[in-house]
Write an enzyme that holds these catalytic residues in place. Structure first.
Site: not given
Length: 276
Positions: A147-150
């Site tokens: 997940v990118c926004f992690d």
């Protein structure tokens, strides 16, 4: 003051969105167009994945379909991003540009200055996250999740310690393409449905932690912003942050046809999107 081109292409399908970014990179490398900043949205809402991601291993395609989302592989690295209630931007500029440093992270900081000014325009006190400890630097090299926004990466933009914009960069044909997401609102359950996890417990833990790491703009404000307000703030922000003037531009029919051709040959194909 230098004039750059500005394109607001509205909400488009995922293949078109990636094809136009690629076309702009090509045209700029051939000297046909000046540096360009583009704003766009997604119809349908879409899960985009990074160039190197493994679909089978990381992505729950059943849920992507269940949520009726588009799906596309980006030409840039990074991780999975759900494009829904957000403003997506791309910046296309030659590596030879006098204001562009050779290092990826430094160029990234220069370009992201435009985003920083946009957040400030909206009254949000944004700043760059710079990893300080060895531990933080290692976390960037070995991301724990798809997940990118992690987690914030180098020079990612942060408000009150939480990530507010995610970006990715590629360099091809002597041109920098940076694109990224400025998220207005987020459906966390939907986002976390889209990935594979070793167990339900891992998913729950990640989703719980996510709240402390990422935040959509409207959660930071008393009054939610409209897309028009956000576009204006970031257009002004890019002009101020990069000391440029943005001149609106509409693609010609021939340019549109070329974009659709790239979409058809690459971004609409399973060979590209599901490649091993």
């Amino acid at each position: 003051m230098e004039t750059w081109r500005f394109i607001d292409s509205g909400d488009r399908d995922p293949a078109y969105n990636m094809a136009l970014d690629e076309a702009l990179l090509n045209w700029h490398s051939e000297g046909l167009i000046p540096p360009t900043i583009r704003f766009y949205g997604w119809n349908p809402p879409t899960l985009s994945i990074g160039y190197f991601q493994k679909v089978q291993k990381e992505i729950n395609m059943e849920m992507v379909e269940k949520h009726q989302l588009g799906f596309v592989r980006r030409p840039t690295g990074g991780r999975g991003v759900l494009h829904d209630k957000e403003l997506t931007y791309s910046v296309i500029v030659t590596e030879e540009h006098p204001d562009m440093p050779a290092s990826v992270t430094e160029a990234y900081r220069i370009i992201s200055q435009g985003i920083l000014e946009g957040f400030r325009d909206l009254g949000l006190d944004a700043y760059f996250a710079v990893p300080k400890t060895e531990e933080e630097k290692n976390a960037l090299k070995n991301p724990r999740s798809a997940v990118c926004f992690d987690a914030p990466s180098w020079y990612e933009l942060v408000v009150e310690g939480r990530k507010v914009a995610g970006s990715a960069q590629t360099r091809q044909k002597g041109v920098i393409l940076q694109h990224g997401s400025i998220v207005l609102d987020i459906d966390e359950d939907k986002l976390f449905d889209l990935f594979n996890y070793p167990s339900e417990r891992v998913r729950e833990r990640m989703q719980r932690n996510f709240k402390n790491k990422a935040v959509p703009i409207n959660e930071l404000r008393d009054v939610p912003l409209s897309m028009e307000e956000v576009k204006k703030a970031f257009k002004d922000g890019f002009e101020k942050g990069l000391s440029i003037k943005l001149e609106p531009y509409t693609l010609t029919d021939a340019e549109e046809a070329e974009v659709k051709q790239i979409a058809k040959e690459r971004y609409e194909t399973d060979e590209w999107n599901f490649r091993k």
